[in-house]
Design a protein around this motif. Structure first.
Motif, PDB file in Angstrom:
ATOM      1  N   PRO A   1       0.816  -1.233   0.000  1.00  0.00           N
ATOM      2  CA  PRO A   1       0.000   0.000   0.000  1.00  0.00           C
ATOM      3  C   PRO A   1       0.839   1.268   0.000  1.00  0.00           C
ATOM      4  N   ILE A   2       1.982   1.254   0.717  1.00  0.00           N
ATOM      5  CA  ILE A   2       2.839   2.436   0.739  1.00  0.00           C
ATOM      6  C   ILE A   2       3.431   2.694  -0.641  1.00  0.00           C
TER       7      ILE A   2
ATOM      8  N   ALA B   1       1.279   9.521  -5.662  1.00  0.00           N
ATOM      9  CA  ALA B   1       1.728  10.873  -5.337  1.00  0.00           C
ATOM     10  C   ALA B   1       2.672  11.401  -6.418  1.00  0.00           C
ATOM     11  N   GLU B   2       3.528  10.537  -6.953  1.00  0.00           N
ATOM     12  CA  GLU B   2       4.438  10.959  -8.025  1.00  0.00           C
ATOM     13  C   GLU B   2       3.658  11.316  -9.284  1.00  0.00           C
ATOM     14  N   ARG B   3       2.627  10.508  -9.613  1.00  0.00           N
ATOM     15  CA  ARG B   3       1.794  10.836 -10.771  1.00  0.00           C
ATOM     16  C   ARG B   3       1.068  12.160 -10.567  1.00  0.00           C
ATOM     17  N   LEU B   4       0.594  12.392  -9.343  1.00  0.00           N
ATOM     18  CA  LEU B   4      -0.123  13.631  -9.059  1.00  0.00           C
ATOM     19  C   LEU B   4       0.791  14.842  -9.184  1.00  0.00           C
ATOM     20  N   SER B   5       2.064  14.695  -8.799  1.00  0.00           N
ATOM     21  CA  SER B   5       2.991  15.820  -8.912  1.00  0.00           C
ATOM     22  C   SER B   5       3.254  16.200 -10.359  1.00  0.00           C
TER      23      SER B   5
ATOM     24  N   PRO C   1      -6.559  -4.001   2.143  1.00  0.00           N
ATOM     25  CA  PRO C   1      -6.919  -3.947   3.563  1.00  0.00           C
ATOM     26  C   PRO C   1      -7.577  -2.623   3.944  1.00  0.00           C
ATOM     27  N   LEU C   2      -8.140  -2.600   5.130  1.00  0.00           N
ATOM     28  CA  LEU C   2      -8.879  -1.430   5.595  1.00  0.00           C
ATOM     29  C   LEU C   2      -8.002  -0.187   5.603  1.00  0.00           C
ATOM     30  N   GLU C   3      -6.777  -0.288   6.153  1.00  0.00           N
ATOM     31  CA  GLU C   3      -5.904   0.866   6.213  1.00  0.00           C
ATOM     32  C   GLU C   3      -5.539   1.371   4.822  1.00  0.00           C
ATOM     33  N   ALA C   4      -5.306   0.446   3.890  1.00  0.00           N
ATOM     34  CA  ALA C   4      -4.974   0.845   2.516  1.00  0.00           C
ATOM     35  C   ALA C   4      -6.157   1.539   1.848  1.00  0.00           C
ATOM     36  N   ARG C   5      -7.371   1.049   2.076  1.00  0.00           N
ATOM     37  CA  ARG C   5      -8.558   1.684   1.500  1.00  0.00           C
ATOM     38  C   ARG C   5      -8.765   3.078   2.082  1.00  0.00           C
ATOM     39  N   GLN C   6      -8.533   3.219   3.390  1.00  0.00           N
ATOM     40  CA  GLN C   6      -8.685   4.530   4.015  1.00  0.00           C
ATOM     41  C   GLN C   6      -7.663   5.520   3.474  1.00  0.00           C
ATOM     42  N   ALA C   7      -6.411   5.068   3.328  1.00  0.00           N
ATOM     43  CA  ALA C   7      -5.369   5.954   2.791  1.00  0.00           C
ATOM     44  C   ALA C   7      -5.676   6.342   1.342  1.00  0.00           C
ATOM     45  N   ALA C   8      -6.135   5.377   0.530  1.00  0.00           N
ATOM     46  CA  ALA C   8      -6.470   5.670  -0.863  1.00  0.00           C
ATOM     47  C   ALA C   8      -7.643   6.642  -0.951  1.00  0.00           C
TER      48      ALA C   8
ATOM     49  N   LEU D   1      -9.511  12.102  -2.115  1.00  0.00           N
ATOM     50  CA  LEU D   1     -10.203  13.309  -1.676  1.00  0.00           C
ATOM     51  C   LEU D   1      -9.271  14.519  -1.739  1.00  0.00           C
ATOM     52  N   MET D   2      -8.010  14.329  -1.334  1.00  0.00           N
ATOM     53  CA  MET D   2      -7.033  15.413  -1.413  1.00  0.00           C
ATOM     54  C   MET D   2      -6.818  15.836  -2.860  1.00  0.00           C
ATOM     55  N   GLN D   3      -6.695  14.863  -3.767  1.00  0.00           N
ATOM     56  CA  GLN D   3      -6.502  15.183  -5.173  1.00  0.00           C
ATOM     57  C   GLN D   3      -7.690  15.965  -5.730  1.00  0.00           C
TER      58      GLN D   3
END
Length: 345
Positions: free
Chosen positions: A93-94, A101-105, A118-125, A130-132
Motif C-alpha cells: 500500500p505504501i 503521489a508521483e503521478r499527481l505531482s 486492507p482497511l488501512e490501505a482503503r482509508q489511505a487511498a 479526496l485530497m486530489q
C-alpha cells in the motif's frame, strides 16, 4: 467473522499465526513418529569363556532424520516465508501511495488511486483521492479568479491610458504612461508566473538540440546576439516548461549583457545546458536570492533594465518540474552563467 482479518494487522497476524501453528504441528508429528528409538530386538545371550551366559548388548540408534534438525529447519523456513510475505503486505500500500503521489505531482488530472485492499490501505487511498479532488478544485477556482483579475484590472488601466491623452503636460503624461506600462507589465508577468505554477504537462521525447538551435536562430532574426554550441541526444521532458525556462534565461542574458551563448554538454546520466553572458554578473551571496519571486538587485531597479523579478523564479521552478536543477555561476572573465542540469533517468 472475516472483518478483523481485513486489516493489515489482522492479515499479518494471521500469516504469522498460521506459520507458527503449522511449524509446531509438523514438529510434534515428526518427533512422535521419528523421535522415539525403535523397540529393542529379542534379548540374546553370549557364552563367556568361563561358561557363564551374559546378555548381548546392542546400541539402538534413531534414524538421522529423527532428531530436531528437520522440524527446526522447517520452522525456520516457514517463519522466513511468513516474514517476507508480511513485509510485502505492509509495503505494497505504501508503494501504491508513493506512485500515485508521483503521478499527481506531474499531472493533477491523473487517475484516482484504486480503493482496494486492507482497511488501512482503503482509508489511505480514499483520503488521497479526496485530497486530489480538492487540489483540482482549488486550482480550477484560482484559474477562474486569475481570469477575473486579469479582465478587471486591464479594463481600468486601458481607460487610464486613454484619459492620459487629455493631459496637456507632456512630461507628466510621459511619466504616467510609463507607470501604467510598468503596471501592465507587472500584471502580465504575475499572471504568467501563476499560470506556470498551475500548468501540468506530460513528458515527451524532444530533440533539445533542435529546440535550442531554433530559439537561437529566432533571436538572431530579431537582431539579438545569441550563439549556440554543442550537441545532445533527445531527452524526455515537458516541452513547454523547458522552452519557458530557456526563454527567461536568454532574455535575462540579453537584458543585462546584450548577448548570450548557449552550450550543450551531453552524457549518459544528464544533459547540461549553459546560458552564458558577459554582463555585470551577480555577487555570490545574492545568487540564491534572485530565485525568490519579485526579487531584483538594486542595480536593476530602473526602467531601462525592465522586468519585475519573476524570470529567474519561473526558470528555476520549470527546471525542478523537469526533475533537474538550476544554478548560477560566475562566467570566466566576468558575467553570469546559468547552468541547468536535466537527468536522463
Amino acid at each position: 467473522m472475516r472483518a478483523p482479518f481485513n486489516t493489515l494487522f489482522g492479515r499479518l497476524f494471521g500469516v504469522l499465526l498460521v506459520a507458527i501453528v503449522l511449524a509446531h504441528a509438523l514438529a510434534f508429528f515428526w518427533f512422535h513418529h521419528y523421535g522415539q528409538p525403535p523397540p529393542p530386538p529379542p534379548e540374546r545371550f553370549i557364552e563367556q569363556p568361563d561358561g557363564t551366559m551374559v546378555p548381548e548388548h546392542k546400541e539402538h540408534h534413531r534414524p538421522w532424520f529423527g532428531g530436531p534438525v528437520v522440524p527446526l529447519t522447517f520452522q525456520f523456513v516457514s517463519l522466513i516465508i511468513a516474514a517476507w510475505y508480511g513485509a510485502k503486505l505492509l509495503s505494497r500500500p505504501i508503494q501504491r501511495l508513493s506512485e500515485a503521489a508521483e503521478r499527481l505531482s506531474l499531472d493533477l488530472d491523473s487517475p484516482p488511486l484504486d480503493e482496494s485492499g486492507p482497511l488501512e490501505a482503503r482509508q489511505a487511498a480514499s483520503t488521497f483521492n479526496l485530497m486530489q479532488k480538492r487540489i483540482r478544485e482549488q486550482v480550477s477556482q484560482r484559474a477562474r479568479m486569475l481570469g477575473a483579475v486579469s479582465h478587471d484590472l486591464r479594463t481600468p488601466l486601458s481607460r487610464l491610458k486613454l484619459r492620459l491623452e487629455q493631459i496637456e503636460d507632456t512630461r507628466l503624461q510621459g511619466q504616467m504612461r510609463q507607470d501604467l506600462d510598468d503596471m501592465i507589465g507587472m500584471l502580465d508577468a504575475t499572471l504568467s508566473y501563476l499560470h506556470e505554477q498551475r500548468t501540468s504537462e506530460t513528458r515527451h521525447w524532444l530533440d533539445v538540440q533542435a529546440l535550442v538551435e531554433s530559439m537561437s536562430e529566432n533571436a538572431q532574426d530579431q537582431g539579438s546576439d545569441v550563439q549556440f554550441a554543442g550537441t545532445c541526444a533527445p531527452l524526455q521532458v515537458q516541452p513547454m516548461a523547458l522552452r519557458s525556462c530557456l526563454n527567461n534565461l536568454i532574455d535575462n542574458a540579453l537584458r543585462y549583457a546584450g548577448s548570450a551563448r548557449i552550450e550543450l554538454t551531453d552524457s549518459r546520466d544528464a544533459l547540461i545546458i549553459r546560458v552564458i553572458d558577459h554582463g555585470p554578473g551577480i555577487a555570490a551571496d545574492k545568487r540564491e536570492a534572485v530565485f525568490e519571486p519579485f526579487y531584483r538587485l538594486e542595480g536593476s531597479r530602473n526602467r531601462n533594465s525592465g522586468g519585475v523579478g519573476l524570470g529567474m523564479t519561473i526558470s528555476k521552478e520549470a527546471a525542478e518540474r523537469l526533475g533537474g536543477r538550476l544554478d548560477l555561476e560566475e562566467t570566466p572573465g566576468g558575467g553570469l552563467t546559468a547552468v541547468m542540469w536535466l537527468p536522463r533517468a
